[in-house]
Design a protein around this motif. Structure first.
Motif, short mmCIF file in Angstrom:
data_model
loop_
_atom_site.label_atom_id
_atom_site.label_comp_id
_atom_site.label_asym_id
_atom_site.label_seq_id
_atom_site.Cartn_x
_atom_site.Cartn_y
_atom_site.Cartn_z
N GLU A 1 -1.24 -3.41 -10.22
CA GLU A 1 -1.13 -2.15 -9.49
C GLU A 1 -2.42 -1.37 -9.72
OE1 GLU A 1 2.39 0.16 -10.29
OE2 GLU A 1 3.62 -1.66 -10.22
N LEU A 2 -2.96 -0.81 -8.66
CA LEU A 2 -4.19 -0.03 -8.76
C LEU A 2 -3.98 1.34 -8.14
CD1 LEU A 2 -6.72 -2.77 -7.52
CD2 LEU A 2 -6.29 -2.14 -9.89
N SER A 3 -4.55 2.35 -8.80
CA SER A 3 -4.52 3.72 -8.26
C SER A 3 -5.89 4.34 -8.46
CB SER A 3 -3.53 4.60 -9.02
OG SER A 3 -2.29 4.02 -9.05
N TYR B 1 -5.96 4.00 1.18
CA TYR B 1 -4.65 4.07 0.52
C TYR B 1 -4.86 4.51 -0.92
CZ TYR B 1 -3.13 1.32 4.52
OH TYR B 1 -2.87 0.89 5.79
N ALA B 2 -3.90 5.28 -1.43
CA ALA B 2 -4.03 5.81 -2.79
C ALA B 2 -3.58 4.81 -3.85
CB ALA B 2 -3.23 7.10 -2.92
N HIS B 3 -2.60 3.97 -3.49
CA HIS B 3 -2.05 3.00 -4.46
C HIS B 3 -1.96 1.63 -3.79
CE1 HIS B 3 -0.82 6.52 -6.75
NE2 HIS B 3 -0.33 6.99 -5.63
N THR C 1 0.86 -1.19 0.00
CA THR C 1 0.00 0.00 0.00
C THR C 1 0.89 1.23 0.00
OG1 THR C 1 -0.04 0.14 2.41
CG2 THR C 1 -1.77 -1.18 1.38
N GLN C 2 0.34 2.32 -0.52
CA GLN C 2 1.11 3.57 -0.55
C GLN C 2 0.17 4.76 -0.61
OE1 GLN C 2 3.91 3.76 -3.83
NE2 GLN C 2 4.61 5.74 -3.09
N ALA D 1 -8.27 1.73 -6.91
CA ALA D 1 -7.68 1.39 -5.61
C ALA D 1 -8.70 1.57 -4.49
CB ALA D 1 -6.45 2.25 -5.35
#
Ligand code: NI
Length: 170
Positions: A121-123, A103-105, A80-81, A127
């Protein structure tokens, strides 16, 4: 296929892993997709239609007119990020919307309908929607992530606005 409403005990169960990816599961997911598009939802978790198993669908591109159905079976969040706040709603809590921190990403792993494991990867909205649906698998609803004050306001709102039955047939 019916959508369960907040108050239905299945929405509070922790869903169990999918053990076999077969034609029956594919059929169920097709029905869920039909339902999700009908009500213009961004996502739908299996337990929202009464199946306490770990899978959900998303489509955050349908609004732009190019639908892309994403299927996540036995999903995991690997990384997570960042942080983001977005006004969420839920098909199981009709009419209620609130800003939720997420979480943003994400880096996620899941199985697809062919039984193949994949990472993605999801944003952005994808996300956010992933985390909302993943919560469903854990028996968590977005209102659980509100402050206690806002949860109390929600409970009052719900008393006045809740549907008569614990499910609906869109
Ligand atoms: Ni929901």
């Amino acid at each position: 296929m019916k959508i369960l409403i907040y108050g239905h005990p299945i929405l509070r169960e922790k869903s169990k892993p999918v053990e076999e990816i077969n034609g029956k599961l594919k059929e169920t997911i097709e029905q869920m997709a039909e339902l999700m598009y009908k009500v213009k939802g961004l996502g739908l978790a299996a337990n929202q239609v009464g199946i306490p198993k770990r899978f959900f669908i998303l489509d955050v591109a349908q609004k732009e007119g190019n639908p892309e159905l994403l299927v996540f079976i036995n999903p995991e969040i690997l990384e997570t990020q960042g942080e983001v706040s977005y006004e969420e709603g839920c098909l199981s809590i009709p009419g209620y919307y609130a800003k939720i921190d997420r979480y943003a990403h994400l880096l996620v792993r899941a199985y697809d309908l062919k039984g193949k494991s994949f990472e993605r990867e999801l944003s952005g909205l994808a996300a956010i929607a992933f985390q909302h649906e993943y919560d469903h698998l854990e028996g968590i609803l977005f209102i659980d992530r509100l402050s206690l004050l806002k949860q109390n306001l929600f409970k009052r709102w719900w008393k006045k606005n809740k549907p008569k039955e614990l499910f609906y047939n869109p």
